[in-house]
Scaffold this active site. Structure first.
Site, PDB file in Angstrom:
ATOM      1  N   ASP A  39      -1.154   6.557   6.556  1.00  0.00           N
ATOM      2  CA  ASP A  39      -2.311   5.774   6.131  1.00  0.00           C
ATOM      3  C   ASP A  39      -2.609   4.774   7.251  1.00  0.00           C
ATOM      4  O   ASP A  39      -1.825   3.849   7.489  1.00  0.00           O
ATOM      5  CB  ASP A  39      -1.952   5.043   4.822  1.00  0.00           C
ATOM      6  CG  ASP A  39      -3.036   4.062   4.374  1.00  0.00           C
ATOM      7  OD1 ASP A  39      -4.078   3.952   5.051  1.00  0.00           O
ATOM      8  OD2 ASP A  39      -2.821   3.396   3.328  1.00  0.00           O
ATOM      9  N   LYS A  83     -12.435  -1.334   7.177  1.00  0.00           N
ATOM     10  CA  LYS A  83     -11.787  -2.388   7.960  1.00  0.00           C
ATOM     11  C   LYS A  83     -12.255  -2.360   9.411  1.00  0.00           C
ATOM     12  O   LYS A  83     -12.797  -3.334   9.909  1.00  0.00           O
ATOM     13  CB  LYS A  83     -10.255  -2.211   7.948  1.00  0.00           C
ATOM     14  CG  LYS A  83      -9.644  -2.106   6.560  1.00  0.00           C
ATOM     15  CD  LYS A  83      -9.564  -3.468   5.927  1.00  0.00           C
ATOM     16  CE  LYS A  83      -8.665  -3.504   4.701  1.00  0.00           C
ATOM     17  NZ  LYS A  83      -9.084  -2.674   3.576  1.00  0.00           N
ATOM     18  N   TRP A  86       0.816  -1.221   0.000  1.00  0.00           N
ATOM     19  CA  TRP A  86       0.000   0.000   0.000  1.00  0.00           C
ATOM     20  C   TRP A  86       0.843   1.262   0.000  1.00  0.00           C
ATOM     21  O   TRP A  86       0.509   2.224  -0.698  1.00  0.00           O
ATOM     22  CB  TRP A  86      -0.995  -0.017   1.158  1.00  0.00           C
ATOM     23  CG  TRP A  86      -2.007  -1.111   0.956  1.00  0.00           C
ATOM     24  CD1 TRP A  86      -2.122  -2.268   1.675  1.00  0.00           C
ATOM     25  CD2 TRP A  86      -2.993  -1.195  -0.089  1.00  0.00           C
ATOM     26  NE1 TRP A  86      -3.119  -3.054   1.147  1.00  0.00           N
ATOM     27  CE2 TRP A  86      -3.671  -2.427   0.073  1.00  0.00           C
ATOM     28  CE3 TRP A  86      -3.360  -0.361  -1.140  1.00  0.00           C
ATOM     29  CZ2 TRP A  86      -4.710  -2.826  -0.776  1.00  0.00           C
ATOM     30  CZ3 TRP A  86      -4.399  -0.764  -1.989  1.00  0.00           C
ATOM     31  CH2 TRP A  86      -5.052  -1.982  -1.796  1.00  0.00           C
TER      32      TRP A  86
END
Ligand code: PMP
Length: 359
Positions: free
Chosen positions: A166, A190, A97
């Protein structure tokens, strides 16, 4: 088959209960105007809950945006890379990511990866080896690499630099000192709700420096000035987040989530480390994720046939979504806030049983 109950079952039941008639007003949140007083109340309550749970200082704005975590890979450089003249940003790349985020940022400025490139994502390069560029506009890292299971258990000390993180896959799984960051973002899907909304927490003095080509929906200053209502927001996703945040608050807040995540992840890591190599997790012990545990089954880097059997048997027992990300293979146990300790115990017991049968 075991009946698994999400921690958030009460949230789902409440959403079901209120689906046709929200709070006695006679219509559903799905039907509400985003400009109505009722929806404003939902947005404000959600923001206040988040501020309370994370102890967000006054000089930070909280935004609810669309476009997911991926949208933020672009929004971050579009809004912040122009903070300094050089249009340069420092990136720490510890997994899939942050690699994607760095690649996206290259469209808008110069990207400096602060450490030697990693050929596999199993560790965090020692902080003392990072070469931060003093003229970088910000320093970016991904707090929890969802695919590779690499998690920061510390906040990098970057002195005066603007720190951006992030936190999509470990948001609200522990307390965070927001004041150390220029910006934090997290997709809701999530740990704090469903897909469709992304939280951005940004320090006020960083607003207003967006590149001129920044799309208006991604412009933090515009969204902040309009209370995230510049255009139609993801109303229902924000409402679900409100329910989840209420649930977290009523169940002990971020400290309780941290405690739980430690217990749950230790259960699985303990089975792995006492399996004599039958299960193996490639990640260095000091940065193993509490949220996503990637592991292989079978001696020597994993045995695909055995892994398939592991997944098939698990699925018959009601344990789903254990397949590792397609880019790394193997197994991945994701232990987000909604997964109970009891469910995790069932997985740990299954792993021990499978080991006995197949070692
Ligand atoms: N960052 C992290 C850490 C993620 O786990 C994900 C998605 N799994 C993303 C960013 C991308 O988010 P989205 O799919 O919402 O664009």
């Amino acid at each position: 088959e075991v009946k698994f109950d999400s921690f958030y079952t009460p949230v789902l039941l409440q959403a079901q209960n209120e689906l046709l008639d929200y709070s006695g007003i006679g219509i559903s949140v799905l039907e509400m105007s985003h400009r109505s007083a009722d929806f404003s109340k939902i947005v404000n309550t959600t923001e206040n809950l988040l501020r309370e749970l994370l102890n967000i200082p006054e000089n930070y704005k909280v935004l609810f945006l669309q476009g997911g975590g991926t949208g933020q890979f672009s929004a971050v450089p579009l809004n912040l890379i122009g903070l300094k003249e050089d249009r340069c940003a420092d990136y720490v790349v510890t997994g899939a990511w942050s690699a994607k985020a760095a690649k996206e940022a290259e469209k808008y400025g110069k990207v400096n990866v602060v450490h030697a490139k990693l050929d596999k994502y199993t560790n965090i390069p020692d902080k003392s080896s990072w070469s931060l560029n003093p003229s970088a506009s910000y320093v970016y890292y991904c707090c929890n690499e969802t695919v590779h299971g690499v998690e920061f258990n510390f906040i990098p000390d970057t002195k005066e630099a603007v720190l951006v993180s992030d936190m999509s896959s470990n948001f609200l799984s522990r307390p965070v000192d927001v004041s150390k960051f220029g910006l934090i973002f997290a997709g809701a899907q999530k740990n704090i709700g469903c897909a469709g909304v992304t939280v951005v927490i940004v320090r006020e003095d960083l607003l207003g420096k967006a590149l001129k080509e920044c799309p208006i929906v991604l412009d933090y200053q515009v969204q902040a000035g309009n209370n995230s209502l510049y255009n139609t927001p993801p109303c229902f996703s924000i409402y679900i987040m409100k329910l989840v945040l209420e649930w977290i608050k009523n169940n002990g807040g971020t400290e309780a989530m941290e405690n739980l995540s430690q217990k749950k992840s230790s259960l699985i890591y303990d089975v792995i480390s006492s399996s004599n190599g039958f299960y193996s997790c490639p990640v260095d012990v000091d940065c193993r994720s509490r949220m996503n545990i990637p592991f292989r089954v079978g001696k020597r880097e994993g045995d695909e046939a055995l892994e398939k059997l592991f997944l098939d048997k698990a699925s018959k027992l009601g344990m789903i979504s254990l397949k590792g990300h397609r880019s790394v293979g193997g197994i991945r146990a994701s232990l987000y806030n909604a997964v109970t300790l009891e469910d995790t115990e069932v997985l740990a017991a299954y792993m021990k049983e499978f080991l006995k049968e197949h070692q």
